[in-house]
Scaffold this motif. Structure first.
Motif, PDB file in Angstrom:
ATOM      1  N   MET A   1     -34.806   2.177   3.795  1.00  0.00           N
ATOM      2  CA  MET A   1     -35.088   0.847   3.261  1.00  0.00           C
ATOM      3  C   MET A   1     -35.240  -0.135   4.431  1.00  0.00           C
ATOM      4  SD  MET A   1     -32.733  -1.307   0.552  1.00  0.00           S
ATOM      5  CE  MET A   1     -32.661   0.132  -0.526  1.00  0.00           C
ATOM      6  N   THR A   2     -36.304  -0.878   4.465  1.00  0.00           N
ATOM      7  CA  THR A   2     -36.530  -1.820   5.556  1.00  0.00           C
ATOM      8  C   THR A   2     -35.702  -3.075   5.359  1.00  0.00           C
ATOM      9  OG1 THR A   2     -38.433  -2.769   4.421  1.00  0.00           O
ATOM     10  CG2 THR A   2     -38.848  -0.972   5.962  1.00  0.00           C
ATOM     11  N   PRO A   3     -35.365  -3.800   6.458  1.00  0.00           N
ATOM     12  CA  PRO A   3     -34.575  -5.007   6.344  1.00  0.00           C
ATOM     13  C   PRO A   3     -35.211  -6.013   5.392  1.00  0.00           C
ATOM     14  CG  PRO A   3     -34.717  -4.328   8.637  1.00  0.00           C
ATOM     15  CD  PRO A   3     -35.656  -3.448   7.861  1.00  0.00           C
ATOM     16  N   GLY A   4     -34.336  -6.638   4.566  1.00  0.00           N
ATOM     17  CA  GLY A   4     -34.794  -7.701   3.692  1.00  0.00           C
ATOM     18  C   GLY A   4     -35.420  -7.231   2.401  1.00  0.00           C
ATOM     19  N   THR A   5     -35.509  -5.908   2.175  1.00  0.00           N
ATOM     20  CA  THR A   5     -36.126  -5.408   0.951  1.00  0.00           C
ATOM     21  C   THR A   5     -35.064  -4.887   0.000  1.00  0.00           C
ATOM     22  OG1 THR A   5     -36.420  -3.170   1.833  1.00  0.00           O
ATOM     23  CG2 THR A   5     -38.196  -4.767   2.212  1.00  0.00           C
ATOM     24  N   SER A   6     -35.384  -4.917  -1.290  1.00  0.00           N
ATOM     25  CA  SER A   6     -34.504  -4.388  -2.319  1.00  0.00           C
ATOM     26  C   SER A   6     -35.251  -3.310  -3.077  1.00  0.00           C
ATOM     27  CB  SER A   6     -34.066  -5.496  -3.283  1.00  0.00           C
ATOM     28  OG  SER A   6     -33.367  -6.511  -2.592  1.00  0.00           O
ATOM     29  N   ALA A   7     -34.519  -2.342  -3.594  1.00  0.00           N
ATOM     30  CA  ALA A   7     -35.130  -1.252  -4.350  1.00  0.00           C
ATOM     31  C   ALA A   7     -34.368  -1.052  -5.648  1.00  0.00           C
ATOM     32  CB  ALA A   7     -35.119   0.033  -3.526  1.00  0.00           C
ATOM     33  N   ALA A   8     -35.076  -0.660  -6.699  1.00  0.00           N
ATOM     34  CA  ALA A   8     -34.435  -0.381  -7.974  1.00  0.00           C
ATOM     35  C   ALA A   8     -33.398   0.729  -7.784  1.00  0.00           C
ATOM     36  CB  ALA A   8     -35.477   0.041  -8.999  1.00  0.00           C
ATOM     37  N   ALA A   9     -32.295   0.615  -8.523  1.00  0.00           N
ATOM     38  CA  ALA A   9     -31.221   1.593  -8.385  1.00  0.00           C
ATOM     39  C   ALA A   9     -30.719   1.989  -9.763  1.00  0.00           C
ATOM     40  CB  ALA A   9     -30.082   1.013  -7.552  1.00  0.00           C
ATOM     41  N   ASP A  10     -30.472   3.276  -9.965  1.00  0.00           N
ATOM     42  CA  ASP A  10     -29.934   3.742 -11.234  1.00  0.00           C
ATOM     43  C   ASP A  10     -28.518   3.204 -11.431  1.00  0.00           C
ATOM     44  OD1 ASP A  10     -32.217   5.200 -11.778  1.00  0.00           O
ATOM     45  OD2 ASP A  10     -31.442   7.020 -10.795  1.00  0.00           O
ATOM     46  N   PRO A  11     -28.129   2.918 -12.665  1.00  0.00           N
ATOM     47  CA  PRO A  11     -26.771   2.420 -12.912  1.00  0.00           C
ATOM     48  C   PRO A  11     -25.733   3.469 -12.521  1.00  0.00           C
ATOM     49  CG  PRO A  11     -28.177   2.043 -14.822  1.00  0.00           C
ATOM     50  CD  PRO A  11     -28.933   2.945 -13.901  1.00  0.00           C
ATOM     51  N   PRO A  12     -24.620   3.057 -11.967  1.00  0.00           N
ATOM     52  CA  PRO A  12     -23.557   4.013 -11.646  1.00  0.00           C
ATOM     53  C   PRO A  12     -22.930   4.557 -12.921  1.00  0.00           C
ATOM     54  CG  PRO A  12     -22.797   1.775 -11.290  1.00  0.00           C
ATOM     55  CD  PRO A  12     -24.262   1.676 -11.589  1.00  0.00           C
ATOM     56  N   GLN A  13     -22.327   5.727 -12.818  1.00  0.00           N
ATOM     57  CA  GLN A  13     -21.689   6.359 -13.970  1.00  0.00           C
ATOM     58  C   GLN A  13     -20.216   5.980 -14.099  1.00  0.00           C
ATOM     59  OE1 GLN A  13     -23.645   8.232 -16.174  1.00  0.00           O
ATOM     60  NE2 GLN A  13     -25.146   7.210 -14.828  1.00  0.00           N
ATOM     61  N   ARG A  14     -19.573   5.688 -12.981  1.00  0.00           N
ATOM     62  CA  ARG A  14     -18.134   5.362 -13.012  1.00  0.00           C
ATOM     63  C   ARG A  14     -17.858   4.140 -12.127  1.00  0.00           C
ATOM     64  NH1 ARG A  14     -14.352  10.628 -12.779  1.00  0.00           N
ATOM     65  NH2 ARG A  14     -12.963   9.068 -13.678  1.00  0.00           N
ATOM     66  N   PRO A  15     -18.391   2.991 -12.515  1.00  0.00           N
ATOM     67  CA  PRO A  15     -18.168   1.778 -11.711  1.00  0.00           C
ATOM     68  C   PRO A  15     -16.759   1.235 -11.893  1.00  0.00           C
ATOM     69  CG  PRO A  15     -19.375   1.231 -13.696  1.00  0.00           C
ATOM     70  CD  PRO A  15     -19.231   2.730 -13.695  1.00  0.00           C
ATOM     71  N   VAL A  16     -16.248   0.643 -10.845  1.00  0.00           N
ATOM     72  CA  VAL A  16     -14.910   0.052 -10.875  1.00  0.00           C
ATOM     73  C   VAL A  16     -14.983  -1.353 -10.299  1.00  0.00           C
ATOM     74  CG1 VAL A  16     -12.516   0.226 -10.067  1.00  0.00           C
ATOM     75  CG2 VAL A  16     -13.797   2.306 -10.633  1.00  0.00           C
ATOM     76  N   LEU A  17     -14.328  -2.295 -10.982  1.00  0.00           N
ATOM     77  CA  LEU A  17     -14.271  -3.681 -10.535  1.00  0.00           C
ATOM     78  C   LEU A  17     -12.826  -4.083 -10.325  1.00  0.00           C
ATOM     79  CD1 LEU A  17     -15.675  -6.481 -10.068  1.00  0.00           C
ATOM     80  CD2 LEU A  17     -15.249  -6.927 -12.507  1.00  0.00           C
ATOM     81  N   PHE A  18     -12.514  -4.589  -9.145  1.00  0.00           N
ATOM     82  CA  PHE A  18     -11.177  -5.095  -8.832  1.00  0.00           C
ATOM     83  C   PHE A  18     -11.186  -6.610  -9.016  1.00  0.00           C
ATOM     84  CE2 PHE A  18     -11.779  -1.128  -6.682  1.00  0.00           C
ATOM     85  CZ  PHE A  18     -10.576  -0.468  -6.877  1.00  0.00           C
ATOM     86  N   VAL A  19     -10.262  -7.110  -9.831  1.00  0.00           N
ATOM     87  CA  VAL A  19     -10.238  -8.524 -10.182  1.00  0.00           C
ATOM     88  C   VAL A  19      -8.937  -9.139  -9.688  1.00  0.00           C
ATOM     89  CG1 VAL A  19     -10.296 -10.226 -12.035  1.00  0.00           C
ATOM     90  CG2 VAL A  19     -11.676  -8.139 -12.210  1.00  0.00           C
ATOM     91  N   ASN A  20      -9.062 -10.174  -8.859  1.00  0.00           N
ATOM     92  CA  ASN A  20      -7.898 -10.955  -8.436  1.00  0.00           C
ATOM     93  C   ASN A  20      -7.799 -12.169  -9.361  1.00  0.00           C
ATOM     94  OD1 ASN A  20      -5.969 -12.550  -7.252  1.00  0.00           O
ATOM     95  ND2 ASN A  20      -6.676 -12.209  -5.152  1.00  0.00           N
ATOM     96  N   PRO A  21      -6.852 -12.174 -10.302  1.00  0.00           N
ATOM     97  CA  PRO A  21      -6.796 -13.264 -11.287  1.00  0.00           C
ATOM     98  C   PRO A  21      -6.398 -14.606 -10.692  1.00  0.00           C
ATOM     99  CG  PRO A  21      -4.882 -11.834 -11.499  1.00  0.00           C
ATOM    100  CD  PRO A  21      -5.797 -11.170 -10.511  1.00  0.00           C
ATOM    101  N   ARG A  22      -5.882 -14.602  -9.470  1.00  0.00           N
ATOM    102  CA  ARG A  22      -5.455 -15.859  -8.853  1.00  0.00           C
ATOM    103  C   ARG A  22      -6.564 -16.533  -8.061  1.00  0.00           C
ATOM    104  NH1 ARG A  22      -2.225 -11.873  -8.062  1.00  0.00           N
ATOM    105  NH2 ARG A  22      -2.824 -11.584  -5.894  1.00  0.00           N
ATOM    106  N   SER A  23      -7.617 -15.798  -7.733  1.00  0.00           N
ATOM    107  CA  SER A  23      -8.692 -16.363  -6.911  1.00  0.00           C
ATOM    108  C   SER A  23      -9.411 -17.483  -7.647  1.00  0.00           C
ATOM    109  CB  SER A  23      -9.702 -15.281  -6.537  1.00  0.00           C
ATOM    110  OG  SER A  23      -9.153 -14.371  -5.622  1.00  0.00           O
ATOM    111  N   GLY A  24      -9.793 -18.493  -6.881  1.00  0.00           N
ATOM    112  CA  GLY A  24     -10.563 -19.586  -7.442  1.00  0.00           C
ATOM    113  C   GLY A  24      -9.860 -20.338  -8.542  1.00  0.00           C
ATOM    114  N   GLY A  25      -8.520 -20.347  -8.518  1.00  0.00           N
ATOM    115  CA  GLY A  25      -7.777 -21.053  -9.549  1.00  0.00           C
ATOM    116  C   GLY A  25      -7.893 -20.411 -10.921  1.00  0.00           C
ATOM    117  N   GLY A  26      -8.128 -19.103 -10.969  1.00  0.00           N
ATOM    118  CA  GLY A  26      -8.201 -18.407 -12.241  1.00  0.00           C
ATOM    119  C   GLY A  26      -9.587 -18.352 -12.853  1.00  0.00           C
ATOM    120  N   LYS A  27     -10.628 -18.385 -12.017  1.00  0.00           N
ATOM    121  CA  LYS A  27     -12.001 -18.367 -12.522  1.00  0.00           C
ATOM    122  C   LYS A  27     -12.290 -17.167 -13.416  1.00  0.00           C
ATOM    123  CE  LYS A  27     -14.596 -20.779  -8.862  1.00  0.00           C
ATOM    124  NZ  LYS A  27     -15.609 -20.568  -7.803  1.00  0.00           N
TER     125      LYS A  27
END
Length: 285
Positions: A1-27
Protein backbone atom coordinates in the motif's frame (compact mmCIF):
# COMPACT_ATOMS: atom_id res chain seq x y z
CA UNK A 1 0.00 0.00 0.00
CA UNK A 2 1.49 3.36 -0.98
CA UNK A 3 1.67 6.24 1.53
CA UNK A 4 -1.55 8.20 1.93
CA UNK A 5 -3.78 5.58 0.28
CA UNK A 6 -6.58 3.52 1.79
CA UNK A 7 -7.87 0.15 0.64
CA UNK A 8 -11.12 -1.69 1.28
CA UNK A 9 -10.80 -4.25 4.06
CA UNK A 10 -12.95 -7.22 5.01
CA UNK A 11 -14.63 -6.94 8.43
CA UNK A 12 -12.77 -8.72 11.22
CA UNK A 13 -14.33 -11.86 12.68
CA UNK A 14 -13.34 -11.32 16.33
CA UNK A 15 -12.92 -7.58 16.94
CA UNK A 16 -12.24 -6.31 20.44
CA UNK A 17 -12.73 -2.79 21.78
CA UNK A 18 -11.16 -1.58 25.03
CA UNK A 19 -13.19 1.19 26.66
CA UNK A 20 -11.87 3.51 29.36
CA UNK A 21 -15.08 4.82 30.99
CA UNK A 22 -13.22 7.65 32.72
CA UNK A 23 -11.72 9.18 29.58
CA UNK A 24 -13.13 12.46 28.39
CA UNK A 25 -15.29 12.84 31.48
CA UNK A 26 -17.32 9.74 30.64
CA UNK A 27 -17.89 10.32 26.92
CA UNK A 28 -18.24 6.62 26.12
CA UNK A 29 -21.03 6.02 28.64
CA UNK A 30 -22.97 9.12 27.64
CA UNK A 31 -22.87 8.04 23.99
CA UNK A 32 -23.97 4.46 24.72
CA UNK A 33 -20.79 3.29 23.04
CA UNK A 34 -20.61 -0.18 24.59
CA UNK A 35 -24.23 -0.95 23.71
CA UNK A 36 -23.73 0.05 20.08
CA UNK A 37 -20.49 -1.94 19.87
CA UNK A 38 -22.28 -5.05 21.13
CA UNK A 39 -24.95 -4.56 18.45
CA UNK A 40 -22.20 -4.58 15.83
CA UNK A 41 -20.71 -7.81 17.16
CA UNK A 42 -17.70 -6.19 18.82
CA UNK A 43 -16.42 -7.66 22.07
CA UNK A 44 -16.18 -4.83 24.61
CA UNK A 45 -13.74 -4.87 27.53
CA UNK A 46 -14.30 -2.06 30.03
CA UNK A 47 -11.26 -0.85 31.94
CA UNK A 48 -11.34 -0.55 35.71
CA UNK A 49 -8.96 1.47 37.88
CA UNK A 50 -5.59 -0.26 38.22
CA UNK A 51 -6.25 -2.67 35.33
CA UNK A 52 -3.13 -3.64 33.37
CA UNK A 53 -4.22 -2.66 29.86
CA UNK A 54 -1.25 -4.31 28.17
CA UNK A 55 -2.04 -7.60 29.90
CA UNK A 56 -5.72 -7.39 28.95
CA UNK A 57 -4.79 -6.78 25.32
CA UNK A 58 -2.39 -9.70 25.38
CA UNK A 59 -5.13 -11.98 26.69
CA UNK A 60 -7.52 -10.80 23.96
CA UNK A 61 -4.96 -11.57 21.26
CA UNK A 62 -4.31 -14.98 22.77
CA UNK A 63 -8.06 -15.70 22.56
CA UNK A 64 -8.04 -14.94 18.83
CA UNK A 65 -8.83 -11.24 18.48
CA UNK A 66 -8.23 -10.18 14.88
CA UNK A 67 -8.76 -6.40 15.27
CA UNK A 68 -8.04 -4.16 18.25
CA UNK A 69 -9.66 -0.85 19.08
CA UNK A 70 -9.51 1.67 21.90
CA UNK A 71 -11.99 4.20 23.21
CA UNK A 72 -9.89 6.32 25.49
CA UNK A 73 -7.12 8.86 25.73
CA UNK A 74 -3.98 8.93 23.62
CA UNK A 75 -1.98 7.05 26.26
CA UNK A 76 -4.40 4.12 26.12
CA UNK A 77 -4.38 4.23 22.33
CA UNK A 78 -0.62 3.78 22.27
CA UNK A 79 -0.73 0.67 24.47
CA UNK A 80 -3.30 -1.07 22.24
CA UNK A 81 -1.60 0.13 19.05
CA UNK A 82 1.66 -1.41 20.25
CA UNK A 83 -0.05 -4.79 20.54
CA UNK A 84 -1.69 -4.39 17.13
CA UNK A 85 1.71 -3.62 15.67
CA UNK A 86 3.39 -6.56 17.38
CA UNK A 87 0.78 -9.00 16.03
CA UNK A 88 0.19 -7.30 12.66
CA UNK A 89 -3.47 -6.64 13.47
CA UNK A 90 -5.59 -3.68 12.36
CA UNK A 91 -6.10 -0.90 14.90
CA UNK A 92 -9.22 1.24 15.38
CA UNK A 93 -9.23 4.61 17.15
CA UNK A 94 -12.50 5.63 18.85
CA UNK A 95 -12.21 9.29 19.98
CA UNK A 96 -13.38 9.03 23.59
CA UNK A 97 -10.55 11.04 25.14
CA UNK A 98 -10.43 14.71 26.05
CA UNK A 99 -8.51 16.13 23.11
CA UNK A 100 -8.11 13.16 20.78
CA UNK A 101 -4.99 14.50 19.06
CA UNK A 102 -4.25 11.24 17.27
CA UNK A 103 -7.84 10.90 16.05
CA UNK A 104 -7.68 14.37 14.52
CA UNK A 105 -4.46 13.72 12.65
CA UNK A 106 -5.34 10.22 11.43
CA UNK A 107 -8.67 11.41 10.03
CA UNK A 108 -11.28 10.21 12.55
CA UNK A 109 -14.33 12.45 13.04
CA UNK A 110 -13.93 13.47 16.69
CA UNK A 111 -17.54 14.57 16.85
CA UNK A 112 -18.95 11.15 15.90
CA UNK A 113 -17.96 8.80 18.67
CA UNK A 114 -20.48 6.07 17.88
CA UNK A 115 -20.03 6.41 14.12
CA UNK A 116 -16.33 5.66 14.44
CA UNK A 117 -17.25 2.08 15.41
CA UNK A 118 -18.16 1.46 11.78
CA UNK A 119 -14.44 1.25 11.08
CA UNK A 120 -14.78 -2.31 12.37
CA UNK A 121 -17.72 -3.29 10.16
CA UNK A 122 -17.43 -1.05 7.10
CA UNK A 123 -13.89 0.22 7.10
CA UNK A 124 -10.93 0.95 4.92
CA UNK A 125 -7.36 0.27 5.91
CA UNK A 126 -4.26 2.39 5.58
CA UNK A 127 -0.75 2.14 6.93
CA UNK A 128 0.82 4.89 9.02
CA UNK A 129 4.13 5.51 10.74
CA UNK A 130 4.73 5.01 14.43
CA UNK A 131 7.70 6.16 16.47
CA UNK A 132 9.60 4.70 19.40
CA UNK A 133 11.78 5.93 22.21
CA UNK A 134 13.96 3.25 23.81
CA UNK A 135 11.65 0.64 22.28
CA UNK A 136 8.41 2.19 23.60
CA UNK A 137 5.86 3.09 20.93
CA UNK A 138 4.27 6.53 20.70
CA UNK A 139 1.60 7.76 18.31
CA UNK A 140 1.86 11.50 18.94
CA UNK A 141 4.92 12.82 20.73
CA UNK A 142 7.44 12.68 23.53
CA UNK A 143 8.06 15.89 25.45
CA UNK A 144 11.07 16.65 27.62
CA UNK A 145 11.89 19.71 29.69
CA UNK A 146 9.11 22.07 30.74
CA UNK A 147 6.26 19.93 29.46
CA UNK A 148 7.88 16.69 30.56
CA UNK A 149 8.01 18.11 34.11
CA UNK A 150 4.54 19.66 33.97
CA UNK A 151 2.79 16.47 32.93
CA UNK A 152 3.95 14.82 36.17
CA UNK A 153 2.25 17.46 38.34
CA UNK A 154 -0.98 16.27 40.04
CA UNK A 155 -2.86 19.38 38.89
CA UNK A 156 -1.90 18.90 35.24
CA UNK A 157 -5.08 17.25 33.99
CA UNK A 158 -7.33 19.90 35.58
CA UNK A 159 -5.33 23.03 34.90
CA UNK A 160 -2.89 22.27 32.12
CA UNK A 161 -2.19 25.82 31.00
CA UNK A 162 -1.63 27.18 34.50
CA UNK A 163 0.56 24.24 35.53
CA UNK A 164 2.63 24.53 32.37
CA UNK A 165 3.17 28.26 32.95
CA UNK A 166 4.14 27.71 36.57
CA UNK A 167 6.54 24.93 35.64
CA UNK A 168 8.05 27.05 32.86
CA UNK A 169 8.74 29.86 35.34
CA UNK A 170 10.43 27.43 37.70
CA UNK A 171 12.49 25.65 35.05
CA UNK A 172 13.58 28.86 33.32
CA UNK A 173 14.21 30.80 36.52
CA UNK A 174 17.76 31.81 37.47
CA UNK A 175 17.97 29.15 40.19
CA UNK A 176 16.62 26.30 38.06
CA UNK A 177 18.85 23.20 38.17
CA UNK A 178 20.44 22.05 34.92
CA UNK A 179 18.45 19.30 33.24
CA UNK A 180 21.55 17.65 31.82
CA UNK A 181 19.96 17.05 28.41
CA UNK A 182 22.07 17.30 25.29
CA UNK A 183 21.45 16.63 21.60
CA UNK A 184 22.82 17.71 18.23
CA UNK A 185 20.58 19.24 15.57
CA UNK A 186 20.58 18.70 11.82
CA UNK A 187 23.20 21.42 11.34
CA UNK A 188 25.60 19.78 13.75
CA UNK A 189 24.99 22.36 16.48
CA UNK A 190 24.81 21.01 20.05
CA UNK A 191 21.89 21.98 22.31
CA UNK A 192 22.81 21.69 25.98
CA UNK A 193 20.16 21.87 28.71
CA UNK A 194 17.36 23.02 26.39
CA UNK A 195 14.12 24.21 27.99
CA UNK A 196 11.94 22.04 25.76
CA UNK A 197 12.49 19.07 23.47
CA UNK A 198 9.49 17.76 21.55
CA UNK A 199 9.90 14.71 19.32
CA UNK A 200 6.83 13.74 17.31
CA UNK A 201 5.69 10.89 15.11
CA UNK A 202 5.83 12.98 11.89
CA UNK A 203 6.32 16.75 12.08
CA UNK A 204 3.73 19.21 13.33
CA UNK A 205 2.55 22.10 11.20
CA UNK A 206 3.58 25.61 12.24
CA UNK A 207 2.44 27.38 9.10
CA UNK A 208 -0.99 28.18 7.58
CA UNK A 209 -3.21 26.84 6.19
CA UNK A 210 -2.83 23.90 8.57
CA UNK A 211 -3.95 24.49 12.14
CA UNK A 212 -0.97 24.83 14.51
CA UNK A 213 -0.35 21.67 16.50
CA UNK A 214 -1.63 19.28 13.83
CA UNK A 215 0.31 16.95 11.57
CA UNK A 216 -0.31 17.18 7.82
CA UNK A 217 0.73 13.55 7.35
CA UNK A 218 1.40 10.41 9.34
CA UNK A 219 3.32 8.62 6.61
CA UNK A 220 6.29 10.87 5.83
CA UNK A 221 8.77 8.47 7.44
CA UNK A 222 10.24 11.28 9.55
CA UNK A 223 10.33 12.34 13.17
CA UNK A 224 9.48 15.96 13.86
CA UNK A 225 11.90 17.61 16.29
CA UNK A 226 11.42 20.91 18.10
CA UNK A 227 14.07 22.29 20.46
CA UNK A 228 13.61 25.49 22.47
CA UNK A 229 16.79 26.70 24.11
CA UNK A 230 17.01 28.51 27.41
CA UNK A 231 17.55 32.28 27.09
CA UNK A 232 21.25 32.99 26.66
CA UNK A 233 23.25 35.73 25.04
CA UNK A 234 24.11 34.99 21.45
CA UNK A 235 21.84 31.96 21.08
CA UNK A 236 18.69 31.69 19.03
CA UNK A 237 15.36 30.57 20.39
CA UNK A 238 15.67 27.07 19.00
CA UNK A 239 15.18 24.93 15.91
CA UNK A 240 12.79 22.57 14.18
CA UNK A 241 13.87 19.82 11.81
CA UNK A 242 13.06 16.29 10.71
CA UNK A 243 15.08 13.10 10.97
CA UNK A 244 14.68 9.36 10.93
CA UNK A 245 16.37 8.99 14.28
CA UNK A 246 17.62 11.08 17.20
CA UNK A 247 19.65 10.51 20.34
CA UNK A 248 19.32 12.62 23.47
CA UNK A 249 21.84 12.13 26.24
CA UNK A 250 21.36 13.08 29.88
CA UNK A 251 23.17 12.88 33.19
CA UNK A 252 20.23 11.29 35.05
CA UNK A 253 16.87 9.63 34.36
CA UNK A 254 14.64 11.97 32.34
CA UNK A 255 11.09 13.05 33.19
CA UNK A 256 9.03 12.84 30.01
CA UNK A 257 5.49 12.98 28.72
CA UNK A 258 4.76 10.19 26.23
CA UNK A 259 1.42 10.78 24.50
CA UNK A 260 0.43 12.75 27.60
CA UNK A 261 1.46 10.09 30.11
CA UNK A 262 4.14 10.85 32.71
CA UNK A 263 7.11 8.47 32.56
CA UNK A 264 10.77 8.35 33.51
CA UNK A 265 13.25 7.31 30.84
CA UNK A 266 16.80 6.06 31.31
CA UNK A 267 19.39 7.80 29.12
CA UNK A 268 20.43 7.77 26.43
CA UNK A 269 17.06 8.36 24.76
CA UNK A 270 17.02 6.81 21.30
CA UNK A 271 14.17 7.88 19.02
CA UNK A 272 13.37 6.12 15.75
CA UNK A 273 10.57 6.25 13.19
CA UNK A 274 8.98 3.03 11.89
CA UNK A 275 7.57 3.89 8.47
CA UNK A 276 4.14 2.48 7.54
CA UNK A 277 4.33 -0.03 10.37
CA UNK A 278 0.79 0.23 11.79
CA UNK A 279 -2.40 -0.94 10.08
CA UNK A 280 -5.23 1.49 10.87
CA UNK A 281 -8.90 0.89 10.07
CA UNK A 282 -11.04 3.96 9.43
CA UNK A 283 -14.74 4.44 8.83
CA UNK A 284 -15.35 4.36 5.09
CA UNK A 285 -15.76 8.00 3.87
Amino acid sequence: MTPGTSAAADPPQRPVLFVNPRSGGGKAARAGLAERAHELGIDVIGLRPHDDLAALVGDAVARGADALGTAGGDGSLAVVAAAALAHDLPFVCVPAGTRNHFALDVGVDRGDLVGSLEAFTDGVERRIDVAEVNGRLFLNNVSLGIYGDAVRHPAYRDAKARTLAQTAAKVLGPSAPAAGLELVDDRGRPHRDPAVVLVSNNPYSFEPPRAPGTRPALDSGQLGIVVLDRPAAGLGAGRTWTARQLEVTATAPVHAGIDGEAVELDPPLRFVIRPLALRVRLHRP
